[in-house]
Design a protein around this motif. Structure first.
Motif, PDB file in Angstrom:
ATOM      1  N   LEU A 101       0.769  -1.247   0.004  1.00 38.12           N
ATOM      2  CA  LEU A 101      -0.097  -0.064   0.107  1.00 38.12           C
ATOM      3  C   LEU A 101       0.911   1.213  -0.057  1.00 38.12           C
ATOM      4  O   LEU A 101       0.491   2.158  -0.576  1.00 38.12           O
ATOM      5  N   ALA A 102       1.893   1.332   0.633  1.00 39.06           N
ATOM      6  CA  ALA A 102       2.728   2.375   0.846  1.00 39.06           C
ATOM      7  C   ALA A 102       3.530   2.646  -0.667  1.00 39.06           C
ATOM      8  O   ALA A 102       3.614   3.550  -1.294  1.00 39.06           O
ATOM      9  N   GLY A 103       4.045   1.657  -1.262  1.00 40.64           N
ATOM     10  CA  GLY A 103       4.321   1.743  -2.839  1.00 40.64           C
ATOM     11  C   GLY A 103       3.363   2.136  -3.579  1.00 40.64           C
ATOM     12  O   GLY A 103       3.432   3.063  -4.706  1.00 40.64           O
ATOM     13  N   PHE A 104       2.114   1.564  -3.540  1.00 35.97           N
ATOM     14  CA  PHE A 104       0.960   1.941  -4.305  1.00 35.97           C
ATOM     15  C   PHE A 104       0.711   3.746  -4.141  1.00 35.97           C
ATOM     16  O   PHE A 104       0.564   4.269  -5.048  1.00 35.97           O
ATOM     17  N   THR A 105       0.536   4.068  -2.954  1.00 37.31           N
ATOM     18  CA  THR A 105       0.397   5.433  -2.425  1.00 37.31           C
ATOM     19  C   THR A 105       1.489   6.416  -3.263  1.00 37.31           C
ATOM     20  O   THR A 105       1.102   7.344  -4.017  1.00 37.31           O
ATOM     21  N   THR A 106       2.519   6.130  -3.138  1.00 36.58           N
ATOM     22  CA  THR A 106       3.704   6.991  -3.446  1.00 36.58           C
ATOM     23  C   THR A 106       3.805   7.132  -5.025  1.00 36.58           C
ATOM     24  O   THR A 106       3.726   8.262  -5.332  1.00 36.58           O
ATOM     25  N   PHE A 107       3.353   5.957  -5.686  1.00 30.14           N
ATOM     26  CA  PHE A 107       3.668   6.045  -7.230  1.00 30.14           C
ATOM     27  C   PHE A 107       2.197   6.598  -7.774  1.00 30.14           C
ATOM     28  O   PHE A 107       2.330   7.212  -8.775  1.00 30.14           O
ATOM     29  N   SER A 108       1.308   6.176  -7.148  1.00 26.30           N
ATOM     30  CA  SER A 108       0.172   6.671  -7.858  1.00 26.30           C
ATOM     31  C   SER A 108      -0.029   8.052  -7.633  1.00 26.30           C
ATOM     32  O   SER A 108      -0.523   8.764  -8.633  1.00 26.30           O
ATOM     33  N   LEU A 109       0.201   8.809  -6.358  1.00 26.59           N
ATOM     34  CA  LEU A 109       0.117  10.153  -6.571  1.00 26.59           C
ATOM     35  C   LEU A 109       1.453  10.938  -7.303  1.00 26.59           C
ATOM     36  O   LEU A 109       1.082  11.820  -7.956  1.00 26.59           O
ATOM     37  N   LEU A 110       2.661  10.306  -7.117  1.00 21.31           N
ATOM     38  CA  LEU A 110       3.593  10.816  -7.791  1.00 21.31           C
ATOM     39  C   LEU A 110       3.461  11.013  -9.515  1.00 21.31           C
ATOM     40  O   LEU A 110       3.630  12.027 -10.069  1.00 21.31           O
ATOM     41  N   TYR A 111       2.959   9.733  -9.939  1.00 21.21           N
ATOM     42  CA  TYR A 111       2.925   9.710 -11.369  1.00 21.21           C
ATOM     43  C   TYR A 111       1.699   9.876 -11.822  1.00 21.21           C
ATOM     44  O   TYR A 111       1.360   9.619 -13.155  1.00 21.21           O
ATOM     45  N   SER A 112       0.666  10.391 -11.160  1.00 17.53           N
ATOM     46  CA  SER A 112      -0.803  10.620 -11.771  1.00 17.53           C
ATOM     47  C   SER A 112      -0.689  11.811 -12.594  1.00 17.53           C
ATOM     48  O   SER A 112      -1.594  11.507 -13.689  1.00 17.53           O
ATOM     49  N   VAL A 113       0.427  12.591 -12.811  1.00 18.04           N
ATOM     50  CA  VAL A 113       0.200  13.832 -13.815  1.00 18.04           C
ATOM     51  C   VAL A 113       0.978  13.275 -15.016  1.00 18.04           C
ATOM     52  O   VAL A 113       0.739  13.879 -16.147  1.00 18.04           O
ATOM     53  N   GLN A 114       1.579  12.026 -15.263  1.00 17.29           N
ATOM     54  CA  GLN A 114       2.434  11.851 -16.378  1.00 17.29           C
ATOM     55  C   GLN A 114       1.796  11.561 -17.596  1.00 17.29           C
ATOM     56  O   GLN A 114       1.967  12.203 -18.620  1.00 17.29           O
ATOM     57  N   PHE A 151       2.294  -1.218  -9.125  1.00 15.79           N
ATOM     58  CA  PHE A 151       0.603  -1.135  -9.085  1.00 15.79           C
ATOM     59  C   PHE A 151       0.265   0.315  -8.994  1.00 15.79           C
ATOM     60  O   PHE A 151      -0.700   0.754  -9.715  1.00 15.79           O
ATOM     61  N   GLY A 152       0.878   1.061  -8.189  1.00 18.33           N
ATOM     62  CA  GLY A 152       0.484   2.287  -7.927  1.00 18.33           C
ATOM     63  C   GLY A 152       0.708   3.239  -9.351  1.00 18.33           C
ATOM     64  O   GLY A 152       0.057   4.068  -9.707  1.00 18.33           O
ATOM     65  N   GLY A 153       2.116   2.983  -9.785  1.00 19.51           N
ATOM     66  CA  GLY A 153       2.192   3.626 -11.166  1.00 19.51           C
ATOM     67  C   GLY A 153       1.169   3.566 -12.158  1.00 19.51           C
ATOM     68  O   GLY A 153       0.770   4.377 -13.056  1.00 19.51           O
ATOM     69  N   MET A 154       0.890   2.240 -12.177  1.00 18.16           N
ATOM     70  CA  MET A 154      -0.216   1.885 -13.172  1.00 18.16           C
ATOM     71  C   MET A 154      -1.437   2.568 -12.970  1.00 18.16           C
ATOM     72  O   MET A 154      -2.105   3.024 -14.007  1.00 18.16           O
ATOM     73  N   MET A 155      -1.959   2.334 -11.728  1.00 17.74           N
ATOM     74  CA  MET A 155      -3.146   2.858 -11.365  1.00 17.74           C
ATOM     75  C   MET A 155      -3.387   4.411 -11.724  1.00 17.74           C
ATOM     76  O   MET A 155      -4.385   5.035 -12.118  1.00 17.74           O
ATOM     77  N   GLY A 156      -2.381   4.961 -11.171  1.00 14.06           N
ATOM     78  CA  GLY A 156      -2.058   6.460 -11.216  1.00 14.06           C
ATOM     79  C   GLY A 156      -2.225   6.810 -12.828  1.00 14.06           C
ATOM     80  O   GLY A 156      -3.016   7.941 -13.241  1.00 14.06           O
ATOM     81  N   ARG A 157      -1.525   6.035 -13.664  1.00 17.82           N
ATOM     82  CA  ARG A 157      -1.631   6.526 -15.142  1.00 17.82           C
ATOM     83  C   ARG A 157      -2.786   6.398 -15.724  1.00 17.82           C
ATOM     84  O   ARG A 157      -3.433   6.966 -16.484  1.00 17.82           O
ATOM     85  N   VAL A 158      -3.121   4.867 -15.731  1.00 23.58           N
ATOM     86  CA  VAL A 158      -4.465   4.408 -16.337  1.00 23.58           C
ATOM     87  C   VAL A 158      -5.509   4.902 -15.854  1.00 23.58           C
ATOM     88  O   VAL A 158      -6.570   5.408 -16.500  1.00 23.58           O
ATOM     89  N   GLY A 159      -5.769   5.039 -14.327  1.00 22.40           N
ATOM     90  CA  GLY A 159      -6.903   5.577 -13.820  1.00 22.40           C
ATOM     91  C   GLY A 159      -7.292   7.061 -14.132  1.00 22.40           C
ATOM     92  O   GLY A 159      -8.279   7.514 -14.599  1.00 22.40           O
ATOM     93  N   VAL A 160      -6.064   7.895 -14.221  1.00 20.81           N
ATOM     94  CA  VAL A 160      -6.325   9.357 -14.540  1.00 20.81           C
ATOM     95  C   VAL A 160      -6.712   9.175 -15.953  1.00 20.81           C
ATOM     96  O   VAL A 160      -7.351  10.404 -16.289  1.00 20.81           O
ATOM     97  N   SER A 161      -5.873   8.696 -16.737  1.00 19.17           N
ATOM     98  CA  SER A 161      -6.212   8.634 -18.370  1.00 19.17           C
ATOM     99  C   SER A 161      -7.812   8.499 -18.578  1.00 19.17           C
ATOM    100  O   SER A 161      -8.456   9.134 -19.225  1.00 19.17           O
ATOM    101  N   LEU A 162      -8.308   7.486 -17.917  1.00 29.56           N
ATOM    102  CA  LEU A 162      -9.734   7.033 -18.150  1.00 29.56           C
ATOM    103  C   LEU A 162     -10.510   8.309 -17.516  1.00 29.56           C
ATOM    104  O   LEU A 162     -11.645   8.556 -18.163  1.00 29.56           O
ATOM    105  N   LEU A 163     -10.208   8.618 -16.382  1.00 36.86           N
ATOM    106  CA  LEU A 163     -11.251   9.464 -15.768  1.00 36.86           C
ATOM    107  C   LEU A 163     -11.008  10.965 -16.227  1.00 36.86           C
ATOM    108  O   LEU A 163     -11.956  11.556 -16.228  1.00 36.86           O
TER     109      LEU A 163
END
Length: 413
Positions: A31-44, A159-171
């Motif tokens: 979960l820590a890794g997920f949070t760090t990378f989903s937030l950090l790379y959500s703008v990519q 997983f965080g990096g993926m969800m940050g990128r994929v989720g933000v793209s779809l949303l």
């Protein structure tokens, strides 16, 4: 009448694979890794949208990411030192929660510069997670399961990096980029709460009070003069820089002919991170069994092959190239992370902070420099740049292999 002292308390056992403590630690750090990378790379994946809305170039739009990773690199160095005297669980939780709140602010602040300030501050507070997480795992997990546990943590980052990128793209296609960032921020807050509830307190951490700056500097200097650790720091710098350079500007290329993909379609390509999740866990187990150097070299080879495939103007080949790059990168990062933890000695927090300082400096410098090659020479120039970086990484990995053999103890006669 004096009494003889009782027996010394037995040391707490390390968490071994298959135990409840191991599972709780592994999932909490996931979960820590997920949070760090989903937030950090959500703008990519939003960089092309930022360039259009705020009327900035491709390299300038990447500041929303590179400022955050640059601030994170500096913060990790400080957090690694602070973690030697602060409660590690509290430090990681506070970092996750504050970063989620700052990402939420970035989603609603009206101007470009205001968003950049929020993103830079987000990177600054996130420093309490990565270095401390690596040190926590190295201290609490039994050595025979460290590679696997580190791989699961790195899988969480994937997983965080993926969800940050994929989720933000779809949303962002459905609601716009601001609501998309807002939703990712709320998910980050929920993940931080789950982390707090799951992670057991440290059992093997020895708090060091009154540590002076000169002692921190001496410890960092010792790690930087170690025969192998600097090469591992360089590995994080080079592999992360190459990886981010390709991912930053892949969206710009795929939105243009001959591909002309939508934002949602580009986001789905980042499902390649699923392969990174599997590769992280597998690399940890294989390196525990067969050795770290062979696993590291194989990761670099896969990433290099993937970058080369993206040169083709055929979408399936480009997707396969991104998949191979992702697998290779996460193999290399997982192996390097565990290796740093194993060589860090009593100051694992300092060693982890130096590795991650190099890792995120690679993201903010080498990754951002890819924008210059894209702006001036298109995808062939950017690919040539990434391949050159991978060659340097391969040389560093071969030097690691040679030094590991040279430092290995001779067999008993």
């Amino acid at each position: 009448m004096s009494s003889s002292p009782g027996p010394a308390p037995a040391a707490a056992p390390h968490a071994e694979p298959g135990t409840r403590a191991y599972r709780r630690i592994a999932f909490a750090l996931f979960l820590a890794g997920f949070t760090t990378f989903s937030l950090l790379y959500s703008v990519q994946p939003l960089l092309p949208l930022f360039a259009a809305e705020f009327q900035v170039g491709a390299a300038t739009s990447a500041l929303s990411l590179s400022l955050a990773t640059g601030a994170l690199a500096f913060a990790i160095l400080c957090a690694g030192a602070l973690s030697e005297s602060m409660d590690r669980k509290r430090l990681m939780f506070a970092s996750m929660a504050m970063a989620a709140l700052l990402n939420l602010i970035a989603s609603v602040v009206p101007g470009w510069h205001g968003m950049l300030v929020a993103r830079a501050l987000e990177g600054l507070v996130l420093g309490g997670v990565p270095a401390v997480a690596m040190a926590y795992l190295a201290e609490e997990i039994h050595p025979k399961g460290l590679g696997r546990a580190m791989g699961q943590y790195v899988g969480g980052t994937a997983f965080g990096g993926m969800m940050g990128r994929v989720g933000v793209s779809l949303l962002s296609d459905a609601f716009g980029w601001r609501p998309a960032l807002f939703i990712v921020s709320v998910l980050g807050l929920l993940a931080a709460i789950g982390f707090w509830l799951l992670l057991p307190p440290s059992k093997h951490f020895v708090r060091r009070r009154g540590v002076t700056l000169s002692e921190h500097v001496a410890t960092w200097r010792a790690h930087l003069t170690h025969p192998m650790l600097p090469l591992l720091f360089a590995m994080g710098f080079l592999m992360m820089g190459m990886f981010v350079a390709v991912y930053n500007y892949a969206g710009f290329r795929l939105m243009r002919p001959p591909f002309s993909l939508s934002q949602s379609a580009i986001g789905l390509i980042f499902c390649a991170y699923l392969f990174g999740i599997a590769a992280s866990a597998t690399a940890g187990s294989l390196s525990d069994r067969f050795g770290r150097a062979p696993a590291l070299l194989s990761g670099i080879a896969l990433a290099t092959a993937g970058v080369g495939l993206t040169l083709l103007a055929w979408l399936p080949a480009v997707i396969l190239g991104i998949v191979l790059l992702t697998i290779g990168f996460f193999v290399a990062h997982s192996v390097s992370s565990a290796w740093v933890g194993a060589l860090g000695g009593r100051s694992k927090g300092h060693a982890a902070s130096l590795y991650l300082l190099a890792y995120y400096l690679g993201s903010s410098t080498l990754g951002a420099m890819g924008g210059w090659f894209w702006d001036h020479g298109g995808w062939p120039a950017l690919t040539g740049y990434a391949l050159a970086v991978s060659v340097v990484a391969a040389i560093a990995a071969w030097m690691l292999k040679s030094r590991q053999s040279a430092l290995a103890p001779l067999p008993a006669s």
